[in-house]
Design a protein around this motif. Structure first.
Motif, PDB file in Angstrom:
ATOM      1  N   ALA A  36       0.869  -1.190   0.000  1.00  0.00           N
ATOM      2  CA  ALA A  36       0.000   0.000   0.000  1.00  0.00           C
ATOM      3  C   ALA A  36       0.901   1.234   0.000  1.00  0.00           C
ATOM      4  O   ALA A  36       1.917   1.282   0.699  1.00  0.00           O
ATOM      5  N   ALA A  72      -1.687  -2.654  -2.990  1.00  0.00           N
ATOM      6  CA  ALA A  72      -3.078  -2.528  -2.545  1.00  0.00           C
ATOM      7  C   ALA A  72      -3.584  -1.104  -2.737  1.00  0.00           C
ATOM      8  O   ALA A  72      -4.632  -0.743  -2.201  1.00  0.00           O
ATOM      9  N   ASN A  74      -3.625   3.113  -2.601  1.00  0.00           N
ATOM     10  CA  ASN A  74      -3.323   4.111  -1.578  1.00  0.00           C
ATOM     11  C   ASN A  74      -3.406   3.494  -0.194  1.00  0.00           C
ATOM     12  O   ASN A  74      -4.348   2.746   0.089  1.00  0.00           O
ATOM     13  N   ASP A  75      -2.441   3.832   0.669  1.00  0.00           N
ATOM     14  CA  ASP A  75      -2.546   3.423   2.067  1.00  0.00           C
ATOM     15  C   ASP A  75      -3.697   4.221   2.686  1.00  0.00           C
ATOM     16  O   ASP A  75      -3.626   5.450   2.801  1.00  0.00           O
ATOM     17  N   VAL A 114      -4.492  -3.038  -6.974  1.00  0.00           N
ATOM     18  CA  VAL A 114      -5.740  -2.406  -6.539  1.00  0.00           C
ATOM     19  C   VAL A 114      -5.625  -0.889  -6.716  1.00  0.00           C
ATOM     20  O   VAL A 114      -4.567  -0.312  -6.451  1.00  0.00           O
ATOM     21  N   GLY A 115      -6.709  -0.253  -7.132  1.00  0.00           N
ATOM     22  CA  GLY A 115      -6.740   1.210  -7.251  1.00  0.00           C
ATOM     23  C   GLY A 115      -5.639   1.702  -8.165  1.00  0.00           C
ATOM     24  O   GLY A 115      -5.543   1.298  -9.331  1.00  0.00           O
ATOM     25  N   PHE A 139     -12.892   2.299  -6.155  1.00  0.00           N
ATOM     26  CA  PHE A 139     -13.036   3.711  -5.771  1.00  0.00           C
ATOM     27  C   PHE A 139     -14.439   4.024  -5.259  1.00  0.00           C
ATOM     28  O   PHE A 139     -14.611   4.633  -4.203  1.00  0.00           O
ATOM     29  N   LEU A 142     -15.334   2.844  -1.918  1.00  0.00           N
ATOM     30  CA  LEU A 142     -14.627   3.590  -0.865  1.00  0.00           C
ATOM     31  C   LEU A 142     -15.128   5.030  -0.763  1.00  0.00           C
ATOM     32  O   LEU A 142     -14.560   5.825  -0.021  1.00  0.00           O
TER      33      LEU A 142
END
Ligand code: COA
Length: 262
Positions: A36, A72, A74-75, A114-115, A139, A142
């Motif tokens: 991430a 993964a 953005n953290d 991811v993302g 997105f 979230l």
């Protein structure tokens, strides 16, 4: 043009920079958190991409990752604590760096992307992924919106209908789906993954440099449209990040993980 000796630099920011055989390798090295991306990692990546452009002994940039995930995305904790403050923030510097790169970009994807792990691939010229790789854009779930100009580039790459399934519904793509849709160049076994990326980088390094870079610029087209879309997405992204929808979704992510037996 400046010549430096090739070396491995551990930035201390979970990104390892390694110049080898004509390529700059940027290795995401935070496997315990599925790579991430933190603000510090974005800054390290942006610096390394920008400085590679100045080097005439680097013909390509390779994104690689330690462990079983590419990234993964953005953290989520870091994003809540340090939301991108503006277009000079590290995440936007990274996005601009990949959009403006004059050097070809190669990705070696050893698992989940991811993302931004998937959206950054839209700026890459060669993408190799292992059979277990999956590509997910969560997105909307979230409370967020697409970034990296993916609202423009993803429909172009895979068509409006598949893009809607990924972006609105968060439907994942398998490596096979991604190959069939042209999102990745090839599926490669985990032991051959980085060697395949290195072979492509070496082949690029052996080409006449000016012709190669000019061809990439022509193929990629004007970056203005891409940057404009990134800025528009960024505006909405920042608003959404502060929204109750996003706060709730982020809290749910960490609650779910905290509730798991250790
Ligand atoms: N931000 C912060 N931490 C993350 C993270 C993220 N985006 N993704 C994973 N992590 C952390 C988890 O909290 C966990 O930490 P812990 O061991 O301290 O509890 C660790 O990384 C391992 O993740 P976990 O979910 O247990 O691994 P998994 O193998 O079951 O699943 C993924 C891997 C990548 C599929 C899953 O972690 C995932 O979907 N992550 C969220 C992706 C996301 O929503 N990204 C935002 C895009 S904008």
């Amino acid at each position: 043009m400046q010549k430096e000796s090739f070396q491995v630099i551990d930035t201390g920011k979970d990104v390892i920079i390694n110049d080898a055989a004509g390529a700059r390798w940027l290795r995401l090295a935070r496997p315990d958190k599925k790579n991430a991306l933190t603000v510090a990692m974005y800054a390290a990546l942006a610096d390394a991409i920008e400085s590679a452009q100045m080097r005439d002994d680097v013909a390509a940039i390779v994104f690689a990752a330690e462990g079983t995930a590419f990234t993964a995305g953005n953290d989520l904790g870091d994003f809540m604590r340090n939301p991108p403050a503006g277009f000079d923030s590290p995440v936007f510097r990274f996005l601009r760096a990949i959009a403006h790169s004059s050097l070809p970009l190669i990705a070696a994807v050893p698992g989940a992307a991811v993302g931004i792990g998937t959206t950054m691939l839209l700026h890459c010229d060669f993408v190799y992924a292992t059979p277990n790789a999956k590509f997910v854009l969560p997105f909307v779930d979230l409370g967020l919106v697409p970034e990296a100009a993916s609202s423009l580039l993803l429909p172009r790459a895979i068509g409006n209908l598949k893009a809607a399934a990924m972006l609105y519904l968060g439907e994942p793509l398998s490596a096979q789906d991604a190959l069939a849709l042209g999102l990745i160049s090839a599926i490669v076994g985990p032991h051959e993954l980085e060697a395949t990326a290195a072979a492509t980088a070496a082949a690029l390094a052996a080409k006449p440099r000016a012709a190669l870079l000019a061809t990439r610029k022509l193929v990629r087209g004007g970056v203005e449209e891409v940057e404009k879309r990134m800025l528009a997405e960024g505006e909405v992204f920042r608003q959404q990040l502060a929204s109750p929808e996003a706060q709730k979704a982020f809290a749910a992510f960490f609650q779910t993980r905290a509730a798991r037996p250790s």
